[in-house]
Design a protein around this motif. Structure first.
Motif, PDB file in Angstrom:
ATOM      1  N   THR A  56       0.849  -1.183   0.000  1.00  0.00           N
ATOM      2  CA  THR A  56       0.000   0.000   0.000  1.00  0.00           C
ATOM      3  C   THR A  56       0.887   1.235   0.000  1.00  0.00           C
ATOM      4  OG1 THR A  56      -1.754  -1.152   1.174  1.00  0.00           O
ATOM      5  CG2 THR A  56      -1.790   1.262   1.252  1.00  0.00           C
ATOM      6  N   ASN A  57       0.674   2.074  -0.994  1.00  0.00           N
ATOM      7  CA  ASN A  57       1.361   3.364  -1.079  1.00  0.00           C
ATOM      8  C   ASN A  57       0.447   4.412  -0.479  1.00  0.00           C
ATOM      9  OD1 ASN A  57       3.707   2.745  -3.018  1.00  0.00           O
ATOM     10  ND2 ASN A  57       1.946   1.947  -4.117  1.00  0.00           N
ATOM     11  N   GLY A  58       0.987   5.275   0.357  1.00  0.00           N
ATOM     12  CA  GLY A  58       0.209   6.349   0.954  1.00  0.00           C
ATOM     13  C   GLY A  58       1.065   7.589   1.087  1.00  0.00           C
ATOM     14  N   GLU A  59       0.566   8.527   1.802  1.00  0.00           N
ATOM     15  CA  GLU A  59       1.285   9.771   2.073  1.00  0.00           C
ATOM     16  C   GLU A  59       1.031  10.177   3.513  1.00  0.00           C
ATOM     17  OE1 GLU A  59       3.366  11.271   0.095  1.00  0.00           O
ATOM     18  OE2 GLU A  59       2.908  10.278  -1.803  1.00  0.00           O
ATOM     19  N   PRO A  60       1.984  10.889   4.116  1.00  0.00           N
ATOM     20  CA  PRO A  60       1.736  11.418   5.460  1.00  0.00           C
ATOM     21  C   PRO A  60       0.757  12.591   5.377  1.00  0.00           C
ATOM     22  CG  PRO A  60       3.860  12.161   4.652  1.00  0.00           C
ATOM     23  CD  PRO A  60       3.323  11.206   3.629  1.00  0.00           C
ATOM     24  N   PRO A  61       0.122  12.950   6.497  1.00  0.00           N
ATOM     25  CA  PRO A  61      -0.842  14.052   6.474  1.00  0.00           C
ATOM     26  C   PRO A  61      -0.274  15.360   5.892  1.00  0.00           C
ATOM     27  CG  PRO A  61      -1.067  12.847   8.515  1.00  0.00           C
ATOM     28  CD  PRO A  61       0.145  12.288   7.799  1.00  0.00           C
ATOM     29  N   VAL A  62       0.987  15.656   6.143  1.00  0.00           N
ATOM     30  CA  VAL A  62       1.568  16.890   5.618  1.00  0.00           C
ATOM     31  C   VAL A  62       1.590  16.893   4.081  1.00  0.00           C
ATOM     32  CG1 VAL A  62       3.998  16.137   5.680  1.00  0.00           C
ATOM     33  CG2 VAL A  62       3.441  18.573   5.971  1.00  0.00           C
ATOM     34  N   LEU A  63       1.465  15.700   3.484  1.00  0.00           N
ATOM     35  CA  LEU A  63       1.395  15.580   2.020  1.00  0.00           C
ATOM     36  C   LEU A  63       0.006  15.090   1.589  1.00  0.00           C
ATOM     37  CD1 LEU A  63       4.952  14.142   1.275  1.00  0.00           C
ATOM     38  CD2 LEU A  63       4.135  16.485   0.956  1.00  0.00           C
ATOM     39  N   LEU A  64      -1.012  15.454   2.388  1.00  0.00           N
ATOM     40  CA  LEU A  64      -2.426  15.237   2.082  1.00  0.00           C
ATOM     41  C   LEU A  64      -2.891  13.789   2.208  1.00  0.00           C
ATOM     42  CD1 LEU A  64      -2.705  17.592  -1.028  1.00  0.00           C
ATOM     43  CD2 LEU A  64      -3.003  18.167   1.393  1.00  0.00           C
ATOM     44  N   GLY A  65      -2.129  12.947   2.886  1.00  0.00           N
ATOM     45  CA  GLY A  65      -2.524  11.550   3.060  1.00  0.00           C
ATOM     46  C   GLY A  65      -2.904  11.248   4.487  1.00  0.00           C
ATOM     47  N   ASN A  66      -3.084   9.952   4.757  1.00  0.00           N
ATOM     48  CA  ASN A  66      -3.466   9.477   6.086  1.00  0.00           C
ATOM     49  C   ASN A  66      -2.526   8.384   6.582  1.00  0.00           C
ATOM     50  OD1 ASN A  66      -5.915  11.054   6.423  1.00  0.00           O
ATOM     51  ND2 ASN A  66      -6.714   9.823   4.725  1.00  0.00           N
ATOM     52  N   ASN A  67      -1.283   8.400   6.120  1.00  0.00           N
ATOM     53  CA  ASN A  67      -0.306   7.378   6.510  1.00  0.00           C
ATOM     54  C   ASN A  67      -0.814   5.966   6.216  1.00  0.00           C
ATOM     55  OD1 ASN A  67       1.918   8.915   7.422  1.00  0.00           O
ATOM     56  ND2 ASN A  67       0.855   9.340   9.342  1.00  0.00           N
ATOM     57  N   GLU A  68      -1.420   5.785   5.052  1.00  0.00           N
ATOM     58  CA  GLU A  68      -1.922   4.481   4.645  1.00  0.00           C
ATOM     59  C   GLU A  68      -0.781   3.492   4.423  1.00  0.00           C
ATOM     60  OE1 GLU A  68      -2.289   7.343   2.957  1.00  0.00           O
ATOM     61  OE2 GLU A  68      -4.411   7.748   2.622  1.00  0.00           O
ATOM     62  N   GLY A  69       0.388   4.008   4.112  1.00  0.00           N
ATOM     63  CA  GLY A  69       1.582   3.218   3.862  1.00  0.00           C
ATOM     64  C   GLY A  69       2.726   4.165   3.577  1.00  0.00           C
ATOM     65  N   ALA A  70       3.898   3.604   3.369  1.00  0.00           N
ATOM     66  CA  ALA A  70       5.040   4.431   2.969  1.00  0.00           C
ATOM     67  C   ALA A  70       4.711   5.070   1.620  1.00  0.00           C
ATOM     68  CB  ALA A  70       6.294   3.572   2.858  1.00  0.00           C
ATOM     69  N   ASN A  71       5.314   6.234   1.343  1.00  0.00           N
ATOM     70  CA  ASN A  71       5.041   6.835   0.045  1.00  0.00           C
ATOM     71  C   ASN A  71       6.014   6.284  -1.000  1.00  0.00           C
ATOM     72  OD1 ASN A  71       7.411   8.465   0.011  1.00  0.00           O
ATOM     73  ND2 ASN A  71       6.342  10.190   0.934  1.00  0.00           N
ATOM     74  N   PRO A  72       5.737   6.472  -2.280  1.00  0.00           N
ATOM     75  CA  PRO A  72       6.562   5.859  -3.319  1.00  0.00           C
ATOM     76  C   PRO A  72       8.052   6.200  -3.247  1.00  0.00           C
ATOM     77  CG  PRO A  72       4.486   6.547  -4.245  1.00  0.00           C
ATOM     78  CD  PRO A  72       4.530   7.089  -2.834  1.00  0.00           C
ATOM     79  N   VAL A  73       8.409   7.428  -2.870  1.00  0.00           N
ATOM     80  CA  VAL A  73       9.843   7.734  -2.794  1.00  0.00           C
ATOM     81  C   VAL A  73      10.492   7.027  -1.608  1.00  0.00           C
ATOM     82  CG1 VAL A  73       9.730   9.865  -4.138  1.00  0.00           C
ATOM     83  CG2 VAL A  73       9.439   9.974  -1.655  1.00  0.00           C
ATOM     84  N   GLU A  74       9.711   6.726  -0.571  1.00  0.00           N
ATOM     85  CA  GLU A  74      10.225   5.905   0.526  1.00  0.00           C
ATOM     86  C   GLU A  74      10.372   4.452   0.080  1.00  0.00           C
ATOM     87  OE1 GLU A  74       8.546   8.140   4.490  1.00  0.00           O
ATOM     88  OE2 GLU A  74       7.075   7.188   3.167  1.00  0.00           O
ATOM     89  N   PHE A  75       9.432   3.961  -0.735  1.00  0.00           N
ATOM     90  CA  PHE A  75       9.573   2.613  -1.289  1.00  0.00           C
ATOM     91  C   PHE A  75      10.803   2.514  -2.181  1.00  0.00           C
ATOM     92  CE2 PHE A  75       5.060   1.592  -0.219  1.00  0.00           C
ATOM     93  CZ  PHE A  75       5.279   0.358   0.357  1.00  0.00           C
ATOM     94  N   LEU A  76      11.137   3.609  -2.874  1.00  0.00           N
ATOM     95  CA  LEU A  76      12.357   3.608  -3.683  1.00  0.00           C
ATOM     96  C   LEU A  76      13.578   3.409  -2.784  1.00  0.00           C
ATOM     97  CD1 LEU A  76      13.813   3.969  -6.424  1.00  0.00           C
ATOM     98  CD2 LEU A  76      13.901   6.404  -5.903  1.00  0.00           C
ATOM     99  N   LEU A  77      13.613   4.091  -1.634  1.00  0.00           N
ATOM    100  CA  LEU A  77      14.714   3.890  -0.685  1.00  0.00           C
ATOM    101  C   LEU A  77      14.727   2.446  -0.188  1.00  0.00           C
ATOM    102  CD1 LEU A  77      14.626   7.160   1.472  1.00  0.00           C
ATOM    103  CD2 LEU A  77      16.133   6.619  -0.466  1.00  0.00           C
ATOM    104  N   HIS A  78      13.550   1.893   0.082  1.00  0.00           N
ATOM    105  CA  HIS A  78      13.433   0.497   0.518  1.00  0.00           C
ATOM    106  C   HIS A  78      13.987  -0.439  -0.560  1.00  0.00           C
ATOM    107  CE1 HIS A  78      11.715  -3.275   1.906  1.00  0.00           C
ATOM    108  NE2 HIS A  78      10.988  -3.355   0.814  1.00  0.00           N
ATOM    109  N   ALA A  79      13.600  -0.210  -1.812  1.00  0.00           N
ATOM    110  CA  ALA A  79      14.082  -1.048  -2.911  1.00  0.00           C
ATOM    111  C   ALA A  79      15.589  -0.920  -3.067  1.00  0.00           C
ATOM    112  CB  ALA A  79      13.375  -0.662  -4.215  1.00  0.00           C
TER     113      ALA A  79
END
Length: 186
Positions: free
Chosen positions: A68-91
């Protein structure tokens, strides 16, 4: 099959894989796939299951991996998951780690501990289209690898340099790669 393991990897299986690819270079060609569906707002979900590799479609995965890709509240999300640029760091972390371990095994280096820390800097003006001079992607990514291994420091430095050159994700991030975005005709 010989079950000698170095860093958790079967040495004989690695040698057999290398020999098979040397004998038939087409076995080295892989196609990995991901599918994604938008849920709501900044939330979307990717599934990964099938891929082509070693000369055939691979059906070894009984169920798909789901992310699940999400965004933190400061980026208009609800912390549903890490955001895509964080997944890039994970990868990137996963690929650099695996590449390091694989080539340490090939060199006969036993790794006792490996931890990796990544940091990436982004200026959101690029994403938001506020300044055309600002890239929407990472400006810089820093990787710190904490390694304890049974080898001289010079061997570790050589292995780190080799890892950076041969990690598929690191290589992809470090050079321009054509990405084609097209509308599917449903």
């Amino acid at each position: 099959m010989n079950s000698v393991r170095v860093n958790g990897l079967n040495v004989q299986a690695a040698l057999e894989t290398i020999a098979a690819i040397k004998a038939d270079k087409s076995l080295a060609r892989f196609e990995f796939r991901a599918r994604n569906r938008w849920i709501d707002g900044g939330e979307n979900r990717s599934t990964i299951k099938d891929f082509y590799g070693a000369g055939r479609e691979d059906c070894s995965r009984m169920s798909a991996f789901e992310f699940t890709n999400g965004e933190p509240p400061v980026l208009l999300g609800n912390n549903e998951g890490a955001n895509p640029v964080e997944f890039l760091l994970h990868a990137l972390a996963g690929c650099v780690t695996t590449t390091f371990i694989l080539h340490a095994m090939a060199r006969g280096i036993t790794v006792r501990e490996l931890r990796t820390e990544l940091e990436g800097d982004i200026d959101l003006q690029g994403l938001l289209g506020l300044d055309d001079a600002v890239s929407p992607g990472y400006e810089q990514i820093r990787i710190r690898m904490h390694v304890k291994a049974d080898c001289p420091e010079k061997d570790l430095d050589d292995l780190l340099a080799y890892t950076q050159q041969h990690s598929p994700v690191c290589n992809t991030v470090c050079r321009p790669v054509p990405v084609i975005i097209e509308r599917a005709m449903d």
